[in-house]
Design an enzyme around this catalytic site. Structure first.
Site, mmCIF file in Angstrom:
data_model
loop_
_atom_site.group_PDB
_atom_site.id
_atom_site.type_symbol
_atom_site.label_atom_id
_atom_site.label_comp_id
_atom_site.label_asym_id
_atom_site.label_seq_id
_atom_site.Cartn_x
_atom_site.Cartn_y
_atom_site.Cartn_z
ATOM 1 N N GLY A 1 28.111 44.087 33.140
ATOM 2 C CA GLY A 1 28.255 45.448 33.638
ATOM 3 C C GLY A 1 26.909 46.078 33.956
ATOM 4 O O GLY A 1 26.820 46.967 34.816
ATOM 5 N N GLU B 1 29.793 37.173 32.172
ATOM 6 C CA GLU B 1 31.114 37.466 31.591
ATOM 7 C C GLU B 1 31.922 36.207 31.325
ATOM 8 O O GLU B 1 32.659 36.107 30.349
ATOM 9 C CB GLU B 1 31.913 38.386 32.536
ATOM 10 C CG GLU B 1 31.470 39.842 32.514
ATOM 11 C CD GLU B 1 30.358 40.162 33.495
ATOM 12 O OE1 GLU B 1 29.659 39.219 33.945
ATOM 13 O OE2 GLU B 1 30.163 41.340 33.811
#
Ligand code: 3HC
Ligand code: NAI
Length: 725
Positions: free
Chosen positions: A101, A124
């Site tokens: 993010g 991720e």
């Protein structure tokens, strides 16, 4: 405050402030929305710089919030859309890391300036999910589909200089990153921003793209067997190619939710946090090594430059620690020197590609045959043959030559650390540092504490592991320690399965479909069957001959499979001899092909012993091998050799090719359900009382008796139960 804002000339510098890594928790996202809102409204502000405090931009979403209600508040993608749509130019000033993010936030900014030491990436996939704040849609629009697929599916950290080449960042600076971002922001005031808004970038959609994505998918299926996240990443990039941005973002979100439902993210996030907690342990006196200051290792020495020693030297040198490398004679020294130099050349080349000066980063290596040269070294790692008498001889010498505060480590893969320490004048400074092969690549380091090992010695070795970029796990001293000890029952079941009717390739296929990097027979062929055989012969542990001259299927009253011994007697040592459980095109060949000889041999073996051949389904194969592995894990907890199930899982995830999306063998046991595992083991054990390794561990029974608590509660249960044993 989770974020702050200050004005520098006409630029608002917004800083994320959430130590240690500026994870984008709900409070950070709220604070950023507020600060952006204020900066956008403020007429004095003409441009915005987004930065992070304490030398880090951001490590991404706060992983601890997944699965909680916090994740439902302000979405990161909504924040990103707001930033991207800003009429005032926004520049990301990247220091430290911009991951997950964090990078998605930076991609929403119109420009990106990165410090030369920073790293960016979308990791991720490594925690079982996909970038879910527009990353799978913006990155392909910025750097093209092929590069984006590579970055997203591998989840690797990309050094700033490579990020510049790929086009992820616009500028790389040596220092004063935020000041330079402010300068860039000032230059961009009044420039049109549409070209910098990635969501409105066009993306090529042609036949070549379809082929590329199809072959990436086929490769990922093969490489990450059973793991869902890499496939979801590719599907999301496919959506970027086919769909308009906002639809692509919707698809990304759906994929995230469906991944969550598989349970794989939970397993991988458990593994992530287990790694960070690894090796924490309380000494019976109540002391904890984590509270003790590690000694600085300024110089090190490695004795023995064979398979392991050369990798260990390289690993130390990579961490910029000068090393003295020692061998037993001039010939071996020359061989070792060549091998080390070639590994170092490869490392130097990698560093060069990452933008470091060619000689700038590696520690020097000095080669010698002379023990006297070890006088001033801070830490010595012995990596000679696995032979107790030889190891003792070396430690006696070290004890008399090395300075009083030097640490003496052994790379033994299973010998008694206390016995080795007993011949020295400093048992408190003796410890096992069990590297895995190849030592310059494998991340795992088992740090083995002896009875007298001091907390300072443990702290120094654990810290050294971190300096070398390894995951160090502290374990107790027992034959074979944790990882190799658990392999025993696992391999035993694999052998029994082929005695009973399976073929090696069937067992391997079942385990590889379960997700193991390599099935047990391919693994044994790679490691060399002769290593175990010689050690069994040395200890008199091969199956003794039965009266009729056949190898016995019993050893010391327990069932024993002589298959590997028979293979070795016919010179089939595995890859190195071109033949083992499989055949290879040449000695040292890697391509394992099922060997009709082996299958014929197995048929004759079953006939000779009148074993009724029966087949086993892939599920049964997995059950027998994996339950045997986990059962030994419970015994290890019972014995206090590992202090918690998480440590065992970290060992298996990083050293034994265990499928990460299944969390580790102990986590897997918790997902199977302890009562079910106990029942299966009990049934097997009742039918096969001569296989003690499958007798359910006392710890497993006790955990079931207290209601089979979730794994995060085992640590306390294990402590309580172990005390009562
Ligand atoms: N969320 C929550 N905590 C995090 C975190 C994160 N993203 N990243 C790190 N931490 C915590 C660690 O648990 C540790 O906590 P502790 O001190 O209580 O043990 C602390 O931060 C320091 O971490 P490390 O010990 O790992 O420190 P290092 O300096 O060795 O490594 C790092 C730092 C490279 C940032 C490493 O922690 C890392 O790789 N973090 C995860 C990065 C990541 O996977 N990001 C993606 C998150 S998911 C996401 O962003 C989804 C988005 O697409 C919507
Ligand atoms: P190896 O046989 O490849 O190398 C051993 C080296 O030690 C040889 O180069 C030999 O010349 C040298 N040596 C022997 N006596 C010496 C002496 N007196 N002084 C200096 N050097 C001497 O062995 P390998 O595989 O590297 O194993 C070393 C140790 O690491 C063993 O204890 C082994 O159990 C352990 N280990 C091995 C692993 C593997 O996969 N090979 C994995 C983890 C641990």
């Amino acid at each position: 405050m989770a974020a702050s804002r200050r004005l520098v000339q006409s630029v608002a510098v917004i800083t994320i402030n959430h130590p240690p890594v500026n994870a984008l928790s709900s409070s950070v996202r709220h604070a950023l929305v507020e600060e952006f809102g204020e900066a956008t409204k403020d007429p004095k502000v003409e441009a915005i710089v987004l930065s992070g405090s304490n030398g880090n931009f951001s490590a991404g979403a706060d992983i601890r919030e997944f699965g909680t209600s916090a994740v439902k508040t302000v979405s990161l993608e909504d924040l990103n859309s707001t930033i991207e749509a800003s009429k005032k130019p926004v520049v990301a000033a990247i220091e430290g890391v911009a991951l997950g993010g964090g990078l998605e936030l930076a991609l929403a900014c119109h420009y990106r300036v990165a410090n030369i030491k920073s790293r960016v990436g979308l990791p991720e996939v490594l925690i079982g999910i996909l970038p879910a704040a527009g990353g799978t849609q913006r990155l392909p629009r910025l750097i093209g589909v092929p590069a984006a697929v590579d970055v997203i599916v591998r989840g690797r950290h990309i050094p700033a200089t490579e990020a510049l080449k790929l086009g992820i960042v616009d500028e790389v600076v040596q220092d004063n990153t935020i000041d330079k971002a402010v300068q860039l922001a000032r230059k961009t005031i009044g420039r049109p921003l549409d070209k910098r808004r990635l969501s409105i970038h066009p993306i090529a959609n042609n036949l070549y793209m379809q082929d590329l994505l199809d072959s990436a998918e086929a490769k990922a299926k093969k490489q990450f067997r059973g793991a869902k996240a890499p496939l979801a990443c590719i599907e999301a990039v496919r959506a970027a190619v086919h769909l308009p941005f906002h639809k692509g973002v919707e698809k990304e979100r759906q994929l995230f939710l469906s991944l969550w439902a598989t349970g794989q993210p939970q397993a991988q996030q458990y593994a992530f946090f287990s790694e960070r907690e690894a090796g924490k342990w309380t000494h019976p006196s109540g002391g904890r090594w984590e509270t003790v200051e590690p000694q600085r290792v300024r110089t090190a020495a490695v004795i023995g430059l064979g398979t392991m020693g050369r990798g260990i030297v390289t690993s130390l040198s990579k961490a910029n620690i000068p090393v003295i490398a020692m061998e037993q004679d001039a010939k071996q020294l020359e061989i070792g020197k060549k091998a080390v130099n070639s590994l170092l050349e490869r490392e130097a080349e990698k560093l060069k590609q990452q933008g470091f000066a060619p000689e700038g980063k590696l520690g020097t290596v000095h080669f010698t045959l002379n023990f006297g040269e070890l006088k001033e070294v801070d830490l010595i790692i012995e990596a000679v043959y696995e032979n107790m008498e030889l190891k003792k001889e070396i430690f006696r010498k070290l004890s008399s030559v090395c300075k009083a505060d030097a640490f003496l480590c052994t790379n033994t893969s299973g010998l008694n650390i206390d016995e080795i320490a007993s011949v020295t004048n400093r048992p408190r400074q003796v410890i096992g540092t069990h590297f895995f092969s190849p030592a310059n690549i494998m991340r795992l380091l088992e740090v083995v504490r002896g009875q007298h090992t001091s907390l300072a010695t443990i702290a120094t070795s654990m810290h050294l592991g971190k300096v070398l970029g390894k995951v160090a796990v502290l374990v107790g001293n027992c034959p074979l320690f944790v990882g190799n000890r658990m392999l025993g029952p696992y391999l035993e079941q694999a052998n029994f399965l082929i005695e009973e009717g399976c073929y090696p390739e069937e067992v391997d296929q079942a385990m590889e479909e379960f997700g193991f990097a390599m099935g047990p027979f391919r693994m044994m062929d790679l490691a060399g069957l002769d290593v175990g055989w010689r050690s069994r012969m040395e200890k008199g542990l091969t199956g003794s001959k039965a009266p009729e001259g056949l190898p016995a299927r019993q050893r010391q009253g327990s069932r024993y499979s002589p298959l590997a011994d028979i293979l070795c007697e016919s010179g089939r040592f595995g890859q190195k001899t071109g033949k083992g459980w499989y055949q290879y095109d040449k000695p040292g060949g890697r391509n394992a092909v099922p060997d009709p000889w082996v299958n014929d041999f197995l048929r004759k073996f079953r006939n000779t012993y009148q074993i009724q051949q029966r087949s086993s389904s892939p599920e049964q194969i997995v059950e027998r091998c994996v339950y045997a592995l986990a059962n030994e894990g419970f015994r290890i907890l019972e014995d206090g050799i590992a202090s918690c199930p998480e440590d065992i899982d970290v060992i298996y995830n990083n050293g034994y090719g265990w499928p990460k999306h299944r969390g580790g063998p102990m986590y897997y046991a918790s997902t199977v359900g302890l009562p079910k595992m106990l029942e299966v083991l009990e049934n097997y054990s009742n039918a096969n009382p001569d296989v003690p390794s499958m007798k359910p561990a006392f710890m497993l029974k006790k955990l079931v008796a207290v209601g089979g608590p979730p794994i995060k509660e085992w640590r306390t249960q294990v402590g309580k139960l172990a005390n009562k044993l």
